[in-house]
Design an enzyme around this catalytic site. Structure first.
Site, PDB file in Angstrom:
ATOM      1  N   GLY A  71       0.811  -1.216   0.000  1.00 52.70           N
ATOM      2  CA  GLY A  71       0.000   0.000   0.000  1.00 52.70           C
ATOM      3  C   GLY A  71       0.844   1.265   0.000  1.00 52.70           C
ATOM      4  O   GLY A  71       0.531   2.231  -0.698  1.00 52.70           O
ATOM      5  N   SER A  72       1.928   1.263   0.759  1.00 51.23           N
ATOM      6  CA  SER A  72       2.768   2.463   0.843  1.00 51.23           C
ATOM      7  C   SER A  72       3.343   2.818  -0.525  1.00 51.23           C
ATOM      8  O   SER A  72       3.300   3.976  -0.949  1.00 51.23           O
ATOM      9  CB  SER A  72       3.916   2.253   1.831  1.00 51.23           C
ATOM     10  N   GLN A 179      -7.688   0.035   3.500  1.00 51.95           N
ATOM     11  CA  GLN A 179      -8.507  -0.550   4.576  1.00 51.95           C
ATOM     12  C   GLN A 179      -9.859  -1.051   4.067  1.00 51.95           C
ATOM     13  O   GLN A 179     -10.573  -1.746   4.790  1.00 51.95           O
ATOM     14  CB  GLN A 179      -8.760   0.476   5.682  1.00 51.95           C
ATOM     15  N   SER A 199      -3.603  -3.180  -0.731  1.00 47.14           N
ATOM     16  CA  SER A 199      -2.493  -3.938  -0.156  1.00 47.14           C
ATOM     17  C   SER A 199      -2.971  -5.301   0.328  1.00 47.14           C
ATOM     18  O   SER A 199      -3.955  -5.400   1.062  1.00 47.14           O
ATOM     19  CB  SER A 199      -1.897  -3.154   1.020  1.00 47.14           C
ATOM     20  N   HIS A 201      -1.887  -7.594   2.478  1.00 48.83           N
ATOM     21  CA  HIS A 201      -1.871  -8.086   3.868  1.00 48.83           C
ATOM     22  C   HIS A 201      -3.009  -7.522   4.709  1.00 48.83           C
ATOM     23  O   HIS A 201      -3.177  -7.897   5.874  1.00 48.83           O
ATOM     24  CB  HIS A 201      -0.500  -7.866   4.522  1.00 48.83           C
ATOM     25  N   THR A 237      12.027  -7.810 -10.767  1.00 48.92           N
ATOM     26  CA  THR A 237      11.418  -9.105 -11.035  1.00 48.92           C
ATOM     27  C   THR A 237      10.180  -9.273 -10.168  1.00 48.92           C
ATOM     28  O   THR A 237      10.217  -9.007  -8.969  1.00 48.92           O
ATOM     29  CB  THR A 237      12.434 -10.235 -10.772  1.00 48.92           C
ATOM     30  N   CYS A 324       2.100   4.336  15.987  1.00 51.12           N
ATOM     31  CA  CYS A 324       3.119   4.973  16.810  1.00 51.12           C
ATOM     32  C   CYS A 324       4.475   4.383  16.482  1.00 51.12           C
ATOM     33  O   CYS A 324       4.820   3.312  16.951  1.00 51.12           O
ATOM     34  CB  CYS A 324       2.783   4.708  18.277  1.00 51.12           C
TER      35      CYS A 324
END
Ligand SMILES: *Cc1c(COP(=O)(O)O)cnc(C)c1O
Length: 396
Positions: A71-72, A179, A199, A201, A237, A324
């Protein structure tokens, strides 16, 4: 100990289907899709099928999916792409909002240093941005609007379809849907977005793999240079095992939405009801317009970290909600944005459910949280002062 995992907004356990889909590509299917021989071409075929499946799961075309490391990276690529394309036309203004994930906020900071003007819209007490706010903020030189689909801390679902509508024909619209994908029904054409991040995960797939949807006719910038993978837009790859597994996880997650939503919503609402029974507590985020599995509460007079550690000792894996990072004791930017004062924002608890949780888990969490909050309050000098009227309660 029988652990209760309620931190699915941080990451999820891989589904059996996702693990099974991955294994052949860790073993015999190890080819490089760029190789012309049979082993390579088998990997290329698997890559194509996974791309097709992921596209279908979000209503996109196979050519509109670009794989990333998560996602990042998808967020970084989306923002940098829009910024670079618009800078060529002299557009330097970007609109976003205060409760975005740091993958968005920190990329925006970087763009600001490069000369872009970033405008972060305020949210209301529920953590919502309105289409009118976005419409009023759009200028001649606005390059991009980026508003998340649902918030990772407080679970509020944004009106992104309406926001996309006010952007249409004027300015590019990206949404961080990390999300939301696999949790609520989503279709890129129905939303009308130009770009969307997801994403694996976060929907029971593996970590380190994600995708960026980019509407046909738009060309994302290349932020990782090298080979010609992903149509020359993202070198390296391909993570075949991860990508195939992500496709399997997403297909299953989307199929299960109708069955899971009422179960999760019932458990979510029972948690909110039970935890609201704790005096001087408050729900963070919208009561109804929130992700089916997301609960976030603040309890006055306690520290979130102590609460988490004591819950962990009872076998409950939860979160304070703020991502955090090491050493930072700053309260969550999301809770501050919805108007919680610092001292209250520190006492937050995020519970994010999955289909593995049961109503029994929920009752145990309510009971345990009540005990732990009471225990911590009894030790707290601040709580003493509140009770003796030397300080005023912030949460009534
Ligand atoms: C988890 C998350 C991300 C980051 O995704 P990664 O795959 O962990 O890089 C970005 N945005 C939101 C809203 C998230 O919840």
């Amino acid at each position: 100990m029988n652990r209760i995992y309620v931190d699915n907004a941080a990451t999820t356990k891989m589904s059996k289907a996702a693990v099974a889909a991955m294994l052949p590509y860790l073993e015999e299917g190890y080819g490089n899709p760029s190789s012309l021989h049979t082993v390579g071409q088998q990997a290329a075929e698997a890559l194509f099928k996974a791309r097709q499946s992921i596209a279908e799961s979000i209503g996109a075309d196979v050519k509109e999916i670009y794989f990333t490391s998560g996602g990042s990276e998808a967020d970084n690529q989306a923002l940098i792409s829009a910024a670079e394309a618009s800078a060529r036309k002299g557009k330097k203004h970007i609109i976003s909002q205060k409760t975005e994930h740091h993958a968005i906020l920190h990329t925006l900071k970087k763009l600001e240093k490069q000369g872009f003007e970033v405008e972060l819209l305020d949210v209301d007490g529920d953590g919502n941005v309105t289409p009118e706010q976005v419409r009023d903020a759009i200028r001649e030189d606005t390059a991009l609007v980026t508003i998340m689909t649902a918030n990772n801390e407080i679970g509020t679902i944004m009106p992104i379809k309406e926001i996309a509508a006010v952007c249409k024909g004027k300015v590019l619209f990206h949404t961080d849907a990390v999300q939301a994908v696999g949790h609520i029904p989503l279709d890129v054409h129905d939303i009308g977005c130009d770009m969307l991040s997801l994403s694996a995960h976060k929907f029971h797939g593996p970590k380190g793999v994600g995708a960026l949807y980019v509407r046909k006719g738009l060309m994302p910038s290349c932020i990782i240079e090298g080979g010609a993978q992903e149509r020359g837009r993202r070198a390296g790859t391909e993570n075949i095992a991860g990508i195939v597994s992500m496709a399997a996880a997403l297909k299953e997650a989307v199929e299960k939405i109708p069955e899971n939503t009422p179960k999760l919503t019932a458990m979510r609402d029972r948690l909110i009801e039970g935890l609201s029974g704790i005096p001087h507590s408050i729900l963070n985020g919208s009561k109804n317009n929130r992700l089916p599995a997301s609960v976030n509460m603040c309890f006055e007079g306690i520290e979130g970290e102590s609460l988490l550690l004591l819950l962990d000792a009872k076998g409950i894996c939860a979160s304070s909600g703020s991502a955090c990072t090491s050493g930072s004791l700053d309260p969550s930017h999301v809770l501050l944005a919805i108007g919680r004062p610092h001292e209250v924002a520190h006492g937050s608890l995020r519970l994010s459910l999955s289909e593995e949780n049961t109503p029994e888990d929920v009752e145990f969490i309510i009971k345990s949280t009540k005990e732990v909050v009471e225990y911590l309050r009894n030790m707290s000098p601040i709580w003493q002062d509140l009770q003796e009227g030397k300080r005023k309660y912030v949460i009534q």
